[in-house]
Scaffold this motif. Structure first.
Motif, PDB file in Angstrom:
ATOM      1  N   GLU A   1       5.757  33.306  -6.620  1.00 19.92           N
ATOM      2  CA  GLU A   1       6.677  33.516  -7.741  1.00 19.92           C
ATOM      3  C   GLU A   1       7.909  32.606  -7.674  1.00 19.92           C
ATOM      4  OE1 GLU A   1       7.601  37.590  -8.257  1.00 19.92           O
ATOM      5  OE2 GLU A   1       5.507  38.216  -8.523  1.00 19.92           O
ATOM      6  N   HIS A   2       7.769  31.417  -7.099  1.00 15.68           N
ATOM      7  CA  HIS A   2       8.804  30.401  -7.204  1.00 15.68           C
ATOM      8  C   HIS A   2       8.134  29.031  -7.340  1.00 15.68           C
ATOM      9  CE1 HIS A   2       8.124  30.313  -2.768  1.00 15.68           C
ATOM     10  NE2 HIS A   2       8.238  29.027  -2.964  1.00 15.68           N
ATOM     11  N   ILE A   3       8.921  28.010  -7.742  1.00 17.05           N
ATOM     12  CA  ILE A   3       8.385  26.660  -7.934  1.00 17.05           C
ATOM     13  C   ILE A   3       8.495  25.907  -6.619  1.00 17.05           C
ATOM     14  CG2 ILE A   3       8.638  24.493  -9.211  1.00 17.05           C
ATOM     15  CD1 ILE A   3       9.962  26.105 -11.456  1.00 17.05           C
ATOM     16  N   ALA A   4       7.370  25.337  -6.192  1.00 14.90           N
ATOM     17  CA  ALA A   4       7.337  24.526  -4.971  1.00 14.90           C
ATOM     18  C   ALA A   4       6.986  23.091  -5.365  1.00 14.90           C
ATOM     19  CB  ALA A   4       6.317  25.077  -3.977  1.00 14.90           C
ATOM     20  N   ILE A   5       7.930  22.165  -5.195  1.00 16.65           N
ATOM     21  CA  ILE A   5       7.730  20.749  -5.541  1.00 16.65           C
ATOM     22  C   ILE A   5       7.810  19.941  -4.252  1.00 16.65           C
ATOM     23  CG2 ILE A   5       8.580  18.780  -6.863  1.00 16.65           C
ATOM     24  CD1 ILE A   5       9.775  20.763  -8.843  1.00 16.65           C
ATOM     25  N   THR A   6       6.778  19.167  -3.987  1.00 17.54           N
ATOM     26  CA  THR A   6       6.708  18.354  -2.761  1.00 17.54           C
ATOM     27  C   THR A   6       6.674  16.877  -3.127  1.00 17.54           C
ATOM     28  OG1 THR A   6       5.488  20.112  -1.656  1.00 17.54           O
ATOM     29  CG2 THR A   6       5.415  17.930  -0.641  1.00 17.54           C
ATOM     30  N   ILE A   7       7.515  16.088  -2.456  1.00 18.51           N
ATOM     31  CA  ILE A   7       7.534  14.619  -2.632  1.00 18.51           C
ATOM     32  C   ILE A   7       7.206  14.009  -1.271  1.00 18.51           C
ATOM     33  CG2 ILE A   7       8.952  12.618  -3.231  1.00 18.51           C
ATOM     34  CD1 ILE A   7      10.608  14.553  -4.962  1.00 18.51           C
ATOM     35  N   ALA A   8       6.026  13.432  -1.167  1.00 17.66           N
ATOM     36  CA  ALA A   8       5.547  12.887   0.110  1.00 17.66           C
ATOM     37  C   ALA A   8       5.276  11.393  -0.034  1.00 17.66           C
ATOM     38  CB  ALA A   8       4.281  13.615   0.556  1.00 17.66           C
TER      39      ALA A   8
ATOM     40  N   ARG B   1       0.819  -1.221   0.000  1.00 20.08           N
ATOM     41  CA  ARG B   1       0.000   0.000   0.000  1.00 20.08           C
ATOM     42  C   ARG B   1       0.853   1.272   0.000  1.00 20.08           C
ATOM     43  NH1 ARG B   1      -4.755  -1.420   4.435  1.00 20.08           N
ATOM     44  NH2 ARG B   1      -5.586  -3.275   3.335  1.00 20.08           N
ATOM     45  N   GLY B   2       2.062   1.150  -0.401  1.00 15.46           N
ATOM     46  CA  GLY B   2       2.915   2.326  -0.417  1.00 15.46           C
ATOM     47  C   GLY B   2       2.507   3.308  -1.516  1.00 15.46           C
ATOM     48  N   LYS B   3       2.644   4.599  -1.205  1.00 13.64           N
ATOM     49  CA  LYS B   3       2.286   5.653  -2.160  1.00 13.64           C
ATOM     50  C   LYS B   3       3.326   6.774  -2.086  1.00 13.64           C
ATOM     51  CE  LYS B   3      -2.734   4.968  -1.914  1.00 13.64           C
ATOM     52  NZ  LYS B   3      -4.038   5.607  -1.569  1.00 13.64           N
ATOM     53  N   ILE B   4       3.634   7.286  -3.262  1.00 13.06           N
ATOM     54  CA  ILE B   4       4.491   8.470  -3.347  1.00 13.06           C
ATOM     55  C   ILE B   4       3.739   9.514  -4.172  1.00 13.06           C
ATOM     56  CG2 ILE B   4       6.678   9.429  -4.158  1.00 13.06           C
ATOM     57  CD1 ILE B   4       7.917   6.691  -3.798  1.00 13.06           C
ATOM     58  N   LEU B   5       3.519  10.692  -3.573  1.00 13.64           N
ATOM     59  CA  LEU B   5       2.777  11.768  -4.235  1.00 13.64           C
ATOM     60  C   LEU B   5       3.742  12.910  -4.564  1.00 13.64           C
ATOM     61  CD1 LEU B   5       0.201  13.247  -5.144  1.00 13.64           C
ATOM     62  CD2 LEU B   5      -0.077  14.027  -2.768  1.00 13.64           C
ATOM     63  N   ILE B   6       3.778  13.277  -5.849  1.00 11.10           N
ATOM     64  CA  ILE B   6       4.614  14.396  -6.296  1.00 11.10           C
ATOM     65  C   ILE B   6       3.684  15.525  -6.739  1.00 11.10           C
ATOM     66  CG2 ILE B   6       6.362  15.180  -7.929  1.00 11.10           C
ATOM     67  CD1 ILE B   6       7.370  12.350  -8.122  1.00 11.10           C
ATOM     68  N   THR B   7       3.827  16.694  -6.096  1.00  9.54           N
ATOM     69  CA  THR B   7       3.037  17.873  -6.462  1.00  9.54           C
ATOM     70  C   THR B   7       3.983  18.999  -6.836  1.00  9.54           C
ATOM     71  OG1 THR B   7       2.958  18.677  -4.177  1.00  9.54           O
ATOM     72  CG2 THR B   7       1.169  17.252  -4.891  1.00  9.54           C
ATOM     73  N   ALA B   8       3.588  19.760  -7.850  1.00  7.90           N
ATOM     74  CA  ALA B   8       4.395  20.904  -8.307  1.00  7.90           C
ATOM     75  C   ALA B   8       3.460  22.063  -8.620  1.00  7.90           C
ATOM     76  CB  ALA B   8       5.225  20.527  -9.533  1.00  7.90           C
ATOM     77  N   MET B   9       3.752  23.226  -8.012  1.00  4.98           N
ATOM     78  CA  MET B   9       2.895  24.405  -8.235  1.00  4.98           C
ATOM     79  C   MET B   9       3.713  25.665  -8.026  1.00  4.98           C
ATOM     80  SD  MET B   9       0.674  24.293  -4.696  1.00  4.98           S
ATOM     81  CE  MET B   9       0.192  22.622  -5.044  1.00  4.98           C
TER      82      MET B   9
ATOM     83  N   LYS C   1      10.185  19.101   0.625  1.00  3.97           N
ATOM     84  CA  LYS C   1       9.694  20.231  -0.168  1.00  3.97           C
ATOM     85  C   LYS C   1      10.878  20.979  -0.754  1.00  3.97           C
ATOM     86  CE  LYS C   1       6.568  24.187  -0.129  1.00  3.97           C
ATOM     87  NZ  LYS C   1       5.620  24.992   0.678  1.00  3.97           N
ATOM     88  N   LEU C   2      10.885  21.102  -2.083  1.00  8.70           N
ATOM     89  CA  LEU C   2      11.971  21.759  -2.803  1.00  8.70           C
ATOM     90  C   LEU C   2      11.481  23.120  -3.289  1.00  8.70           C
ATOM     91  CD1 LEU C   2      14.391  20.231  -5.360  1.00  8.70           C
ATOM     92  CD2 LEU C   2      13.083  22.237  -6.012  1.00  8.70           C
ATOM     93  N   LYS C   3      12.257  24.156  -3.001  1.00  9.02           N
ATOM     94  CA  LYS C   3      11.939  25.525  -3.428  1.00  9.02           C
ATOM     95  C   LYS C   3      12.935  25.931  -4.498  1.00  9.02           C
ATOM     96  CE  LYS C   3      11.368  30.212  -1.606  1.00  9.02           C
ATOM     97  NZ  LYS C   3      11.490  31.062  -0.395  1.00  9.02           N
TER      98      LYS C   3
END
Length: 564
Positions: free
Chosen positions: A493-500, A481-489, A545-547
């Motif tokens: 005025e900067h890119i916020a990418i989250t890997i949870a 049941r493992g899950k990896i969620l990648i969001t980018a928005m 979270k990558l900025k």
């Protein structure tokens, strides 16, 4: 004075020079204007005082004529044989006798009164009840005080005043005892009433000063006559010592009465104040022109100094800009020449240091990328080897295909830049290979803002983070049941990418992997401390979270490299 002191200590050279010149010019002008105005004011007041003195003398003569006319009228009445006989006649014994007395008295008064009101009171007024009743409706009525004061003067008259309720104004009254001509026996009292308006009609105010007020006051300073009748009985301004009025006074022959004329000082100096205001405007305009001229002269040599200082302040914040060349041979021109020579030397040194720093950063980036690739490729090739030996399935083909895509991504764009879309595609290839290695162990979820797909970003920033999530999160789950969620928005005025991931989170004492450390260091090298990685570990999983700066898709790579 404190503000001037602060300006002299902290102000610029231009302000100090301008202030000194303005004070040296304006102070003598202001003092001269003040002295001239003060002397002119004194001279005008002296002329007005003489004018008022002449006016009050003329009005006193007019007033004396009115009073003398009333006293002459009393002499005429005293000399009337008919009046003497009427007052010496016995008291009326009947009503008809009193009516005859009243009729004869009214006839005599009409003949004797002249322009003023004449009243005659028999000595024993109480024996003339009907006549006394008629006198109650007159403006002057007999009183014991009137009889006593007239008797005390033994035939001489005296002046008094009274309030006329009908006209709402004071009256001037001359009272005198009537005595027989043969033996001077008192037989009655006469009163001559002069309304205030008849007095004031004789008084002429100064035509030059329409606001001047003429008043008559008694010895106690109480007003007996004023152009405003409501002032009757009030203390005069002279009594109050009001210094805002200029005055001239003259003692009248009657009792202790005083005739005065009061003039507001403001009326005297009204014309002078107009001249003063005009002079002030002229002086102010002249001073303004002088200040402007002095300002232009001062700025001709303070502006270059100010410009040099502004360029020197830019040097403090790292802006090495030379000044525009000027054709000046004086000390300021030499100063500008020396400043520009220093800036050119510093620019050459900075360019050399910047080129060396760029070469250093390029070398560090290549070394970091080479640190990331071998570790992953070793594991992938090992997996392909065991799959090939154990199973003859299409899975091997897909793994090889994904691996080839990763190779192409890694080996292309040697400048180290890519787009968000290609970086995500690289992550998908990597994740697909890991899912083929461990079927059913975890799922990949993506939430990517469409506006970001063409944005520029550093190459190989996300794959190490996903690898960290799989190795330390998904590999420790056995329930599938493992899950990896990648969001980018876009955020601020900067890119916020989250890997949870929903793994067990960071275990106690577990150090940060080489992948996270490398990504963190690359962000710092390129963009400084403002752009970084943020991690959060809980029992429900691990989040990174990558900025990253938001860069346009068509940005010049070399320019971006230099800005890093």
């Amino acid at each position: 004075m404190k503000a001037v002191g602060d300006l002299m200590r902290r102000g610029t050279l231009f302000h100090k020079l301008l202030l000194a010149l303005v004070i040296s010019v304006s102070l003598p002008v202001v003092l001269l204007g003040y002295v001239s105005y003060d002397r002119s004011k004194d001279q005008i007041e002296e002329v007005a005082r003489v004018f008022l003195s002449d006016n009050v003398n003329q009005n006193a003569q007019r007033m004396e004529r009115v009073l003398t006319d009333a006293e002459s009228l009393s002499e005429k009445a005293l000399a009337s044989q008919e009046l003497q006989q009427l007052l010496k006649s016995p008291s009326p014994a009947s009503f008809s006798d009193e009516i005859a007395f009243i009729q004869e008295m009214n006839t005599l008064i009409s003949e004797l009164k002249g322009p003023y009101e004449l009243y005659v009171f028999p000595l024993q007024i109480d024996k003339f009840p009907n006549y006394a009743n008629l006198l109650q409706y007159k403006q002057v009525s007999p009183s014991q005080e009137l009889y006593d004061e007239a008797a005390a003067l033994h035939g001489k008259g005296f002046w008094t005043t009274g309030w006329n309720e009908q006209w709402k104004a004071p009256d001037f009254i001359y009272v005198r005892q009537i005595r027989t001509l043969d033996n001077f026996t008192p037989v009655g009292v006469m009163a001559i009433r002069i309304p205030q308006f008849m007095i004031r009609d004789q008084l002429i105010g100064p035509s030059l000063y329409p606001q001047a007020a003429i008043i008559i006051a008694d010895g106690d300073g109480r007003i007996l006559s004023h152009e405003d009748p409501s002032q009757y009985g009030q203390p005069s301004l002279l009594k109050q010592g009001d210094s805002s009025y200029l005055h001239a006074s003259l003692q009248l022959s009657v009792k202790d009465w005083t005739l005065s004329i009061l003039l507001p000082r403001a009326d005297i100096t009204a014309n002078l104040q107009k001249v003063q205001r005009f002079s002030i405007w002229m002086v102010a305009l002249s001073l303004l022109l002088i200040v402007l001229l002095l300002s232009l002269i001062a700025r001709s040599f303070t502006n270059p100094i100010k410009q040099i200082i502004s360029y020197m302040k830019k040097v403090r914040i790292g802006q090495l800009k030379p000044m525009p060349e000027q054709d000046r041979q004086d000390e300021i021109g030499q100063w500008i020449y020396g400043y520009n020579a220093m800036i050119f030397s510093l620019q050459e040194q900075m360019d050399t240091i910047r080129e060396m720093e760029k070469e250093k950063n390029d070398l560090e980036r290549q070394m970091l990328i080479l640190q990331i690739n071998p570790h992953f490729l070793y594991n992938t090739l090992d997996s392909i080897k065991w799959k090939a030996q154990a199973i003859d399935e299409p899975v091997i083909s897909e793994m090889v295909t994904r691996l080839a895509g990763m190779f192409r991504f890694t080996l292309s764009d040697g400048n180290g830049w890519t787009t968000v879309e290609r970086e995500i595609e690289h992550v998908k290839n990597y994740a697909a290979i890991e899912q083929l290695r461990n079927p059913g162990q975890f799922k990949m979820l993506y939430q990517i803002q469409s506006d970001l797909l063409g944005a520029r970003m550093l190459q190989l920033m996300l794959q190490p983070l996903v690898e960290n999530a799989i190795r330390h999160g998904m590999n420790k789950r056995t329930d599938g049941r493992g899950k990896i969620l990648i969001t980018a928005m876009i955020e601020d005025e900067h890119i916020a990418i989250t890997i949870a991931d929903n793994g067990p989170g960071a275990q106690g004492g577990q150090s940060e992997g080489i992948g996270l450390a490398n990504v963190r260091q690359r962000l710092r090298i390129y963009f400084g401390e403002a752009y970084k990685l943020e991690t959060e570990s809980t029992e429900k999983g691990y989040t990174v979270k990558l900025k990253h700066p938001l860069l346009p898709a068509d940005a010049a790579i070399e320019k971006l490299d230099r800005s890093g």
